[in-house]
Design an enzyme around this catalytic site. Structure first.
Site, PDB file in Angstrom:
ATOM      1  N   GLU A 135      -4.540  -8.069  18.449  1.00  0.00           N
ATOM      2  CA  GLU A 135      -5.538  -8.729  17.606  1.00  0.00           C
ATOM      3  C   GLU A 135      -6.920  -8.118  17.813  1.00  0.00           C
ATOM      4  O   GLU A 135      -7.299  -7.750  18.922  1.00  0.00           O
ATOM      5  CB  GLU A 135      -5.566 -10.227  17.908  1.00  0.00           C
ATOM      6  CG  GLU A 135      -4.197 -10.878  17.742  1.00  0.00           C
ATOM      7  CD  GLU A 135      -4.240 -12.394  17.758  1.00  0.00           C
ATOM      8  OE1 GLU A 135      -5.346 -12.963  17.752  1.00  0.00           O
ATOM      9  OE2 GLU A 135      -3.160 -13.009  17.764  1.00  0.00           O
ATOM     10  N   CYS A 153     -14.875  -6.829  17.656  1.00  0.00           N
ATOM     11  CA  CYS A 153     -14.426  -7.294  18.969  1.00  0.00           C
ATOM     12  C   CYS A 153     -13.014  -6.740  19.159  1.00  0.00           C
ATOM     13  O   CYS A 153     -12.071  -7.178  18.509  1.00  0.00           O
ATOM     14  CB  CYS A 153     -14.417  -8.815  19.029  1.00  0.00           C
ATOM     15  SG  CYS A 153     -13.797  -9.452  20.598  1.00  0.00           S
ATOM     16  N   CYS A 160      -2.663  -9.914  28.326  1.00  0.00           N
ATOM     17  CA  CYS A 160      -3.529  -9.760  29.500  1.00  0.00           C
ATOM     18  C   CYS A 160      -2.794 -10.273  30.732  1.00  0.00           C
ATOM     19  O   CYS A 160      -2.214 -11.362  30.696  1.00  0.00           O
ATOM     20  CB  CYS A 160      -4.838 -10.526  29.313  1.00  0.00           C
ATOM     21  SG  CYS A 160      -6.006 -10.303  30.679  1.00  0.00           S
ATOM     22  N   CYS A 164      -6.598 -15.927  33.143  1.00  0.00           N
ATOM     23  CA  CYS A 164      -7.708 -16.867  33.331  1.00  0.00           C
ATOM     24  C   CYS A 164      -7.296 -18.215  32.738  1.00  0.00           C
ATOM     25  O   CYS A 164      -6.695 -18.290  31.668  1.00  0.00           O
ATOM     26  CB  CYS A 164      -8.965 -16.345  32.653  1.00  0.00           C
ATOM     27  SG  CYS A 164      -9.610 -14.829  33.407  1.00  0.00           S
ATOM     28  N   CYS A 167      -8.147 -19.193  28.996  1.00  0.00           N
ATOM     29  CA  CYS A 167      -8.030 -18.156  27.978  1.00  0.00           C
ATOM     30  C   CYS A 167      -6.618 -18.103  27.407  1.00  0.00           C
ATOM     31  O   CYS A 167      -5.631 -18.047  28.153  1.00  0.00           O
ATOM     32  CB  CYS A 167      -8.410 -16.807  28.564  1.00  0.00           C
ATOM     33  SG  CYS A 167      -8.340 -15.447  27.384  1.00  0.00           S
ATOM     34  N   GLY A 207      -6.997  -8.545  26.682  1.00  0.00           N
ATOM     35  CA  GLY A 207      -6.849  -7.648  27.817  1.00  0.00           C
ATOM     36  C   GLY A 207      -8.092  -7.482  28.672  1.00  0.00           C
ATOM     37  O   GLY A 207      -9.202  -7.887  28.311  1.00  0.00           O
ATOM     38  N   GLU A 208      -7.895  -6.877  29.827  1.00  0.00           N
ATOM     39  CA  GLU A 208      -8.962  -6.549  30.777  1.00  0.00           C
ATOM     40  C   GLU A 208      -9.244  -5.048  30.689  1.00  0.00           C
ATOM     41  O   GLU A 208      -8.425  -4.219  31.112  1.00  0.00           O
ATOM     42  CB  GLU A 208      -8.522  -6.934  32.199  1.00  0.00           C
ATOM     43  CG  GLU A 208      -9.352  -6.345  33.326  1.00  0.00           C
ATOM     44  CD  GLU A 208     -10.839  -6.611  33.202  1.00  0.00           C
ATOM     45  OE1 GLU A 208     -11.602  -5.634  33.107  1.00  0.00           O
ATOM     46  OE2 GLU A 208     -11.226  -7.794  33.208  1.00  0.00           O
ATOM     47  N   SER A 237     -16.631  -5.349  28.738  1.00  0.00           N
ATOM     48  CA  SER A 237     -16.559  -6.602  29.473  1.00  0.00           C
ATOM     49  C   SER A 237     -15.493  -6.529  30.556  1.00  0.00           C
ATOM     50  O   SER A 237     -14.480  -5.839  30.411  1.00  0.00           O
ATOM     51  CB  SER A 237     -16.244  -7.739  28.499  1.00  0.00           C
ATOM     52  OG  SER A 237     -16.147  -8.968  29.187  1.00  0.00           O
ATOM     53  N   SER A 260     -17.652 -11.330  33.449  1.00  0.00           N
ATOM     54  CA  SER A 260     -17.238 -12.724  33.259  1.00  0.00           C
ATOM     55  C   SER A 260     -17.270 -13.450  34.591  1.00  0.00           C
ATOM     56  O   SER A 260     -16.382 -13.278  35.421  1.00  0.00           O
ATOM     57  CB  SER A 260     -15.827 -12.762  32.656  1.00  0.00           C
ATOM     58  OG  SER A 260     -15.832 -12.180  31.381  1.00  0.00           O
ATOM     59  N   LEU A 261     -18.277 -14.280  34.781  1.00  0.00           N
ATOM     60  CA  LEU A 261     -18.510 -14.935  36.073  1.00  0.00           C
ATOM     61  C   LEU A 261     -17.867 -16.319  36.111  1.00  0.00           C
ATOM     62  O   LEU A 261     -17.020 -16.606  36.954  1.00  0.00           O
ATOM     63  CB  LEU A 261     -20.014 -15.029  36.325  1.00  0.00           C
ATOM     64  CG  LEU A 261     -20.471 -15.269  37.757  1.00  0.00           C
ATOM     65  CD1 LEU A 261     -19.995 -14.160  38.678  1.00  0.00           C
ATOM     66  CD2 LEU A 261     -21.998 -15.367  37.805  1.00  0.00           C
ATOM     67  N   HIS A 262     -18.321 -17.212  35.262  1.00  0.00           N
ATOM     68  CA  HIS A 262     -17.720 -18.530  35.021  1.00  0.00           C
ATOM     69  C   HIS A 262     -17.839 -19.538  36.165  1.00  0.00           C
ATOM     70  O   HIS A 262     -17.401 -20.683  36.009  1.00  0.00           O
ATOM     71  CB  HIS A 262     -16.252 -18.400  34.626  1.00  0.00           C
ATOM     72  CG  HIS A 262     -16.022 -17.440  33.514  1.00  0.00           C
ATOM     73  ND1 HIS A 262     -16.743 -17.486  32.339  1.00  0.00           N
ATOM     74  CD2 HIS A 262     -15.167 -16.380  33.387  1.00  0.00           C
ATOM     75  CE1 HIS A 262     -16.336 -16.514  31.537  1.00  0.00           C
ATOM     76  NE2 HIS A 262     -15.390 -15.827  32.150  1.00  0.00           N
ATOM     77  N   ASN A 338     -13.948 -22.974  23.911  1.00  0.00           N
ATOM     78  CA  ASN A 338     -13.262 -23.138  22.631  1.00  0.00           C
ATOM     79  C   ASN A 338     -11.841 -23.629  22.888  1.00  0.00           C
ATOM     80  O   ASN A 338     -11.131 -23.063  23.716  1.00  0.00           O
ATOM     81  CB  ASN A 338     -13.231 -21.807  21.867  1.00  0.00           C
ATOM     82  CG  ASN A 338     -14.614 -21.363  21.463  1.00  0.00           C
ATOM     83  OD1 ASN A 338     -15.381 -22.121  20.887  1.00  0.00           O
ATOM     84  ND2 ASN A 338     -14.953 -20.121  21.789  1.00  0.00           N
ATOM     85  N   CYS A 381     -13.974 -16.980  20.963  1.00  0.00           N
ATOM     86  CA  CYS A 381     -13.860 -16.534  22.346  1.00  0.00           C
ATOM     87  C   CYS A 381     -12.783 -17.309  23.086  1.00  0.00           C
ATOM     88  O   CYS A 381     -12.787 -18.535  23.114  1.00  0.00           O
ATOM     89  CB  CYS A 381     -15.201 -16.713  23.036  1.00  0.00           C
ATOM     90  SG  CYS A 381     -15.208 -16.226  24.755  1.00  0.00           S
TER      91      CYS A 381
END
Length: 410
Positions: A135, A153, A160, A164, A167, A207-208, A237, A260-262, A338, A381
Site C-alpha cells: 500500500e 507516503c 512489518c 508496534c 499499528c 514497513g521499517e 522514518s 518514532s519515539l511514542h 487513529n 497513520c
C-alpha cells in the site's frame, strides 16, 4: 505501516492545511485477471527502473546501441513514465526487442485497487510480481496561496516485522523487503493517479525503512537524482534499529530523519514498541544527538498519543526532560491515535492533545499536531494493512475483486 505515516510535519501540522478537494469515499478495482504466482526475481535483476542515466547509457552501449539511447531510456522511464518496453516508441524496434530478449523489463507493477477518501487522499494497492499487495498513499494539500503539494507516503517492506502495538501493518504480518524499483514505482504510480508531480516523499508507509537499508538508500538516490525530488522534500522514518542511524548519518543526506519515539521512558516505550527492548532509549537518543552533530539536520520525533497511556501532562514533562538532556533544536510531531480493528487503544480528545502540545511549547520544544488524513479510506497513520501482505494473492481470489472490503481490513 510505520507509526509515523503521512506528511512531513511542516506539510500537515498546525495550522491545518486545506484539502485540495472534497469527495466521497470511492473504491476502484482492476478488472485484469490475476495470474498464477511466480517466483520473485533476484533483487532488481534486469529491471530498468532505478538505474541512473549513466547506467542506462552503458546498457545501451552493451547492447550495441549509441550512448544517447541511454539518455532516451532515462527520459522514457522518469519523465514519460512508460510502463512497458514496447511503449518506448521513440526507440528502434530492434533495440526494444533486444532489451526484452536480454531479459530486461521496466519494473512497473499494476495498481490492483484504489480507495479515495472524502478529503482527496488516495490509497493505492499495488500488486507486486509475486502477487503480494503493498500500500502507498497520495496526500494532496492546497495551501493558502493556491499552491498544490502532493505527498507520497511510500512503503519499504511488504508488511512489518516490528509489531508496534498501535499499528495495523504489524498486525497483518510480514513477508519481505521491497526491491529498489518497487519503492520507486510507488511515487510514479501516485503521479499517474493524480496527474500531478509528487513534491514530497515520506518513507512512512508499510514497513521499517532501516530494515531495508540498502534498497531504501538506492531508492532515495533515484528519487532525488532521477525523479528529481529535492532531498529536503524527503523524510525517512524509523522506530529505531541499532546501528542504522549512525550508518545513515555517514551518508550526510539533507533529508529529514523522523524517529518514532511514542514514550518518554524505556519501560513505557517497550510496552508500546516491543522492538525497543534491544535498543534502550539512552542509546537511541545518543545516536540521534550524534546524527544531528554529524549532519546538522534537525530530527523530528514522532509521538503517537494514546488516551490514558502516554498522553498525560507528566508524560509531556518527562519528554521535555529527555529532549533537553540530549540537546536542543528537536521537533516533536504529535499524532493522535487513529483507530484500528482489534486495538484496545483510544484516541485522546482534543483538549488532551492541546494540553500535551502546550506543555511542550511552554518548555521551548517545537511541536506540531498532525492533521488526520484518509481516515475513511483506512489510509491514515497506523492504518495500512491488507490481507495479502503476508500471503500472496491467489488466482482463485480473482472473483473477490468485486467485494468492496477486500484487502482493506484494518
Amino acid at each position: 505501516m510505520r507509526p509515523s505515516m503521512a506528511l512531513l510535519q511542516h506539510t500537515l501540522s498546525l495550522p491545518l492545511a486545506r484539502s485540495i478537494r472534497s469527495r466521497s469515499l470511492t473504491i476502484h478495482s482492476s478488472a485484469v485477471a490475476v495470474p498464477s504466482i511466480k517466483k520473485l526475481a533476484h533483487a532488481d535483476s534486469h529491471v530498468l527502473l532505478g538505474m541512473s542515466e549513466q547506467e542506462l547509457q552503458q546498457l545501451a552501449v552493451d547492447l550495441g546501441e549509441e550512448k544517447y539511447r541511454g539518455k532516451q531510456l532515462h527520459h522514457l522511464l522518469y519523465k514519460r513514465k512508460a510502463k512497458d518496453i514496447q511503449n518506448f516508441t521513440n526507440l528502434p524496434q530492434a533495440f526494444r526487442n533486444n532489451l526484452q530478449e536480454a531479459g530486461w523489463s521496466v519494473g512497473r507493477s499494476p495498481v490492483y485497487r484504489t480507495v479515495t477518501s472524502a478529503d482527496g487522499t488516495i490509497k493505492l494497492l499495488i500488486k507486486l510480481e509475486d502477487n503480494r499487495l503493498v500500500e502507498t498513499v497520495g496526500i494532496p494539500v492546497e495551501d493558502d496561496k493556491g499552491s498544490v503539494r502532493l505527498t507520497a507516503c511510500i512503503s519499504s517492506q511488504v508488511g512489518c516485522p516490528l509489531r508496534c502495538s498501535f499499528c495495523a501493518t504489524g498486525k497483518g504480518g510480514f513477508s519481505r523487503n521491497l526491491q529498489r524499483h518497487e519503492i520507486i514505482e510507488q511515487v510514479l504510480a501516485i503521479e499517474d493517479i493524480f496527474k500531478h508531480r509528487v513534491t514530497n516523499v515520506v518513507f512512512m508507509g508499510m514497513g521499517e525503512p532501516m530494515l531495508n537499508f540498502k534498497a531504501v538508500l538506492e531508492a532515495h538516490q533515484c528519487l532525488n537524482k532521477d525523479v528529481q525530488i529535492g532531498q529536503r522534500m524527503i523524510t525517512i522514518s524509523t522506530v529505531g534499529v541499532p546501528n542504522t542511524i549512525r550508518r545513515l548519518a555517514s551518508h550526510k543526506l539533507q533529508s529529514t530523519l523522523a524517529v518514532s519515539l511514542h514514550a518518554p521512558n524505556q519501560a513505557l516505550r517497550e510496552r508500546i514498541v516491543p522492538s525497543a527492548k534491544p535498543y534502550p532509549l539512552e542509546a537511541l537518543m545518543k545516536d540521534c544527538r550524534d546524527y544531528f552533530l554529524q549532519t546538522s539536520r534537525r530530527i523530528s520525533f514522532e509521538y503517537a498519543l494514546l488516551a490514558g497511556v502516554n498522553d498525560a501532562e507528566e508524560h509531556a514533562i518527562e519528554l521535555v526532560e529527555l529532549l533537553h538532556k540530549w540537546g536542543r533544536g528537536y521537533h516533536v510531531n504529535l499524532i493522535p491515535f487513529n483507530p484500528i480493528e482489534g486495538s484496545e487503544y483510544k484516541r485522546p480528545n482534543k483538549k488532551a492533545v492541546l494540553a500535551f502540545a502546550g506543555a511542550l511549547e511552554s518548555c521551548n520544544i517545537t511541536v506540531s499536531v498532525r492533521q488526520t488524513r484518509g481516515l475513511d479510506a483506512s489510509a491514515a497513520c497506523g492504518q495500512l494493512r491488507n490481507k495479502f501482505q503476508k500471503s500472496p494473492l491467489l488466482a482463485e481470489s480473482e472473483n473477490l475483486q468485486s467485494q468492496p472490503d477486500m484487502a482493506l481490513a484494518c
